[in-house]
Design an enzyme around this catalytic site. Structure first.
Site, PDB file in Angstrom:
ATOM      1  N   SER A 183      -7.066   9.425  -6.618  1.00 52.35           N
ATOM      2  CA  SER A 183      -5.648   9.489  -6.965  1.00 52.35           C
ATOM      3  C   SER A 183      -5.348  10.690  -7.863  1.00 52.35           C
ATOM      4  O   SER A 183      -6.178  11.096  -8.682  1.00 52.35           O
ATOM      5  CB  SER A 183      -5.238   8.206  -7.701  1.00 52.35           C
ATOM      6  OG  SER A 183      -3.938   8.309  -8.243  1.00 52.35           O
ATOM      7  N   GLN A 226      -5.488  12.162  -2.979  1.00 49.16           N
ATOM      8  CA  GLN A 226      -4.107  11.694  -2.852  1.00 49.16           C
ATOM      9  C   GLN A 226      -3.200  12.495  -3.767  1.00 49.16           C
ATOM     10  O   GLN A 226      -3.511  12.692  -4.952  1.00 49.16           O
ATOM     11  CB  GLN A 226      -4.028  10.211  -3.199  1.00 49.16           C
ATOM     12  CG  GLN A 226      -2.632   9.635  -3.207  1.00 49.16           C
ATOM     13  CD  GLN A 226      -1.987   9.707  -4.575  1.00 49.16           C
ATOM     14  OE1 GLN A 226      -2.665   9.779  -5.594  1.00 49.16           O
ATOM     15  NE2 GLN A 226      -0.669   9.707  -4.609  1.00 49.16           N
ATOM     16  N   TYR A 279       0.597  13.110  -5.511  1.00 49.20           N
ATOM     17  CA  TYR A 279       1.975  12.811  -5.871  1.00 49.20           C
ATOM     18  C   TYR A 279       2.694  14.141  -6.052  1.00 49.20           C
ATOM     19  O   TYR A 279       2.139  15.080  -6.626  1.00 49.20           O
ATOM     20  CB  TYR A 279       2.049  12.034  -7.186  1.00 49.20           C
ATOM     21  CG  TYR A 279       1.662  10.583  -7.080  1.00 49.20           C
ATOM     22  CD1 TYR A 279       2.259   9.736  -6.155  1.00 49.20           C
ATOM     23  CD2 TYR A 279       0.704  10.040  -7.939  1.00 49.20           C
ATOM     24  CE1 TYR A 279       1.906   8.399  -6.073  1.00 49.20           C
ATOM     25  CE2 TYR A 279       0.353   8.703  -7.872  1.00 49.20           C
ATOM     26  CZ  TYR A 279       0.950   7.892  -6.936  1.00 49.20           C
ATOM     27  OH  TYR A 279       0.604   6.569  -6.863  1.00 49.20           O
ATOM     28  N   THR A 304       1.523  10.822  -0.839  1.00 55.45           N
ATOM     29  CA  THR A 304       2.285   9.602  -1.071  1.00 55.45           C
ATOM     30  C   THR A 304       3.766   9.944  -1.232  1.00 55.45           C
ATOM     31  O   THR A 304       4.133  10.747  -2.093  1.00 55.45           O
ATOM     32  CB  THR A 304       1.776   8.871  -2.326  1.00 55.45           C
ATOM     33  OG1 THR A 304       0.415   8.495  -2.118  1.00 55.45           O
ATOM     34  CG2 THR A 304       2.597   7.621  -2.599  1.00 55.45           C
ATOM     35  N   LYS A 322       1.426   8.680   3.277  1.00 56.16           N
ATOM     36  CA  LYS A 322       1.347   7.288   2.816  1.00 56.16           C
ATOM     37  C   LYS A 322       2.716   6.805   2.330  1.00 56.16           C
ATOM     38  O   LYS A 322       3.427   7.529   1.655  1.00 56.16           O
ATOM     39  CB  LYS A 322       0.333   7.184   1.672  1.00 56.16           C
ATOM     40  CG  LYS A 322       0.104   5.780   1.133  1.00 56.16           C
ATOM     41  CD  LYS A 322      -1.027   5.797   0.117  1.00 56.16           C
ATOM     42  CE  LYS A 322      -1.341   4.391  -0.400  1.00 56.16           C
ATOM     43  NZ  LYS A 322      -0.322   3.916  -1.352  1.00 56.16           N
ATOM     44  N   HIS A 341       3.094   0.363  -1.202  1.00 56.84           N
ATOM     45  CA  HIS A 341       2.515   0.657  -2.518  1.00 56.84           C
ATOM     46  C   HIS A 341       1.970  -0.619  -3.174  1.00 56.84           C
ATOM     47  O   HIS A 341       2.054  -0.800  -4.392  1.00 56.84           O
ATOM     48  CB  HIS A 341       3.548   1.328  -3.428  1.00 56.84           C
ATOM     49  CG  HIS A 341       2.965   2.372  -4.333  1.00 56.84           C
ATOM     50  ND1 HIS A 341       3.004   3.713  -4.057  1.00 56.84           N
ATOM     51  CD2 HIS A 341       2.304   2.274  -5.504  1.00 56.84           C
ATOM     52  CE1 HIS A 341       2.416   4.397  -5.025  1.00 56.84           C
ATOM     53  NE2 HIS A 341       1.970   3.537  -5.914  1.00 56.84           N
TER      54      HIS A 341
END
Length: 381
Positions: free
Chosen positions: A107, A128, A130, A156, A252, A276
């Site tokens: 993450s 991942q 953001y 995401t 995602k 989520h």
């Protein structure tokens, strides 16, 4: 020695060993947690057709996800603050996944940095992303993932604004966490966790602190984070990120066929049907409930994965039967990590694999790639 037979056993042990604020952070949904509960409960409504007198020798769970060979079609989902479930948690989970032969997804909000995880593993992992308002930081983050040889980027899209999780508010969960009297007293009951955390230098957000502008320590992180999630995120940003990344891209947070069409049109390699973990829009449909319509809409254009509510190998095969090409586990591996560290993550994967293999056999199949809706009882899905 506690006998561990299910993911639920790992959850119960993790709840004893992990400080309440961090256990609750992983185990919470938003608002009433109705979607969080539905994610799990809706799997149980789907029933199997049992078959007998079928040759079950030489069974195989080997498959692929975005072209990558996997020991079973399961990946470890990106989870924030993994290193607070157990010291060096991301490194431990990544090593367990590598040995097992399934993808690990790091993450953006991890405790261990991209570089840390890369230094302690020998094979590529996934990263991942953001999307923050600071696009220069995002470009450098993408470049760092490329330099670490990450083999897929998981973008995401469902965290433009933060859902409210009541447990986090009650626990004073923030960055850094608030050391209230209640939290201090609770920490005193977790000596194993405290001992391990004190032994590691990895206690901040390794991908952000020291990398983002004006974020030099944990005290400056909270204000930066609260301002950085970008409510203006659009599909144009997806196009820009795809160009900058240049490798396998997984999107995602897809819960609607209209968004699934946009994801397929974006040129991404896969999408993940995900709400989520019930941590954003409370009252949304469960992920397994949304999966069939999305598979019907775009399953021939783009690889469809799913995430949310998976607690067993039986849940994995239910998702595969409804058209998912891959399934992600988040809370199950966090329970294993909090319960027993790296060994616990391995134990979680072993439980999932055993349940997946046996259920496939009881349904009369030998190859996980042949799983489809024929193994399910009509009228239950």
């Amino acid at each position: 020695m506690t006998i561990i037979t299910t993911v639920e056993d790992l959850r119960a042990l993790a709840k004893k060993r992990v400080p309440r604020m961090f256990y609750d952070y992983a185990d919470a949904g938003s608002w009433t947690e109705s979607t969080y509960r539905a994610n799990e409960a809706d799997f149980g409504k789907i029933k199997f057709r049992q078959r007998v007198a079928v040759n079950l020798l030489d069974r195989s769970l080997h498959s692929t996800m975005v072209g990558q060979q996997v020991a079973m079609p399961v990946a470890l989902a990106p989870t924030g603050l993994t290193g607070m479930q157990h010291a060096d948690g991301e490194i431990l989970a990544a090593r367990a996944a590598e040995r097992f032969g399934v993808p690990f997804t790091l993450s953006t909000m991890s405790i261990c940095s991209i570089e840390d995880v890369a230094a302690h593993t020998t094979k590529p992992f996934w990263f991942q992303l953001y999307v923050m308002k600071d696009r220069d930081f995002i470009e450098r983050l993408i470049d760092r993932a490329k330099a670490a040889n990450c083999s897929a980027l998981v973008l995401t899209l469902d965290l433009q604004v933060l859902g409210q999780r009541h447990k986090d508010l009650r626990n004073g969960m923030s960055a850094p966490p608030k050391l209230t009297l209640a939290n201090i007293l609770n920490l005193a009951t977790k000596p194993r966790w405290v001992y391990n955390i004190l032994r590691t230098p990895r206690r901040g957000f390794g991908n952000i602190v020291g990398h983002a502008t004006d974020v030099s320590d944990m005290s400056s992180l909270s204000a930066w984070t609260s301002q950085q999630f970008d409510p203006a995120l659009s599909w144009a940003d997806v196009e820009w990120i795809k160009r900058r990344w240049g490798g396998k891209l997984i999107i995602k947070g897809i819960m609607d066929p209209l968004d699934a069409h946009l994801a397929a049109d974006s040129g991404a390699d896969a999408l993940i049907v995900s709400n989520h973990g019930g941590r954003q829009l409370d009252g949304a449909q469960s992920s397994i409930g949304a999966l069939p319509a999305i598979v019907d809409a775009v399953g021939k254009q783009i690889e469809v994965h799913m995430d949310g509510g998976v607690r067993s190998g039986q849940d994995v095969i239910r998702a595969l039967a409804l058209g998912a090409k891959g399934v992600y586990i988040g809370r199950p591996f966090l329970y294993g990590l909090g319960a027993m560290g790296e060994q616990g993550v391995t134990k979680c994967l072993e439980i999932i694999r055993n349940e997946l293999d046996l259920t496939m056999a009881f349904c009369g199949l030998r190859d996980v790639n042949h799983v489809d809706s024929n193994i399910l009882l009509p009228g239950t899905y």
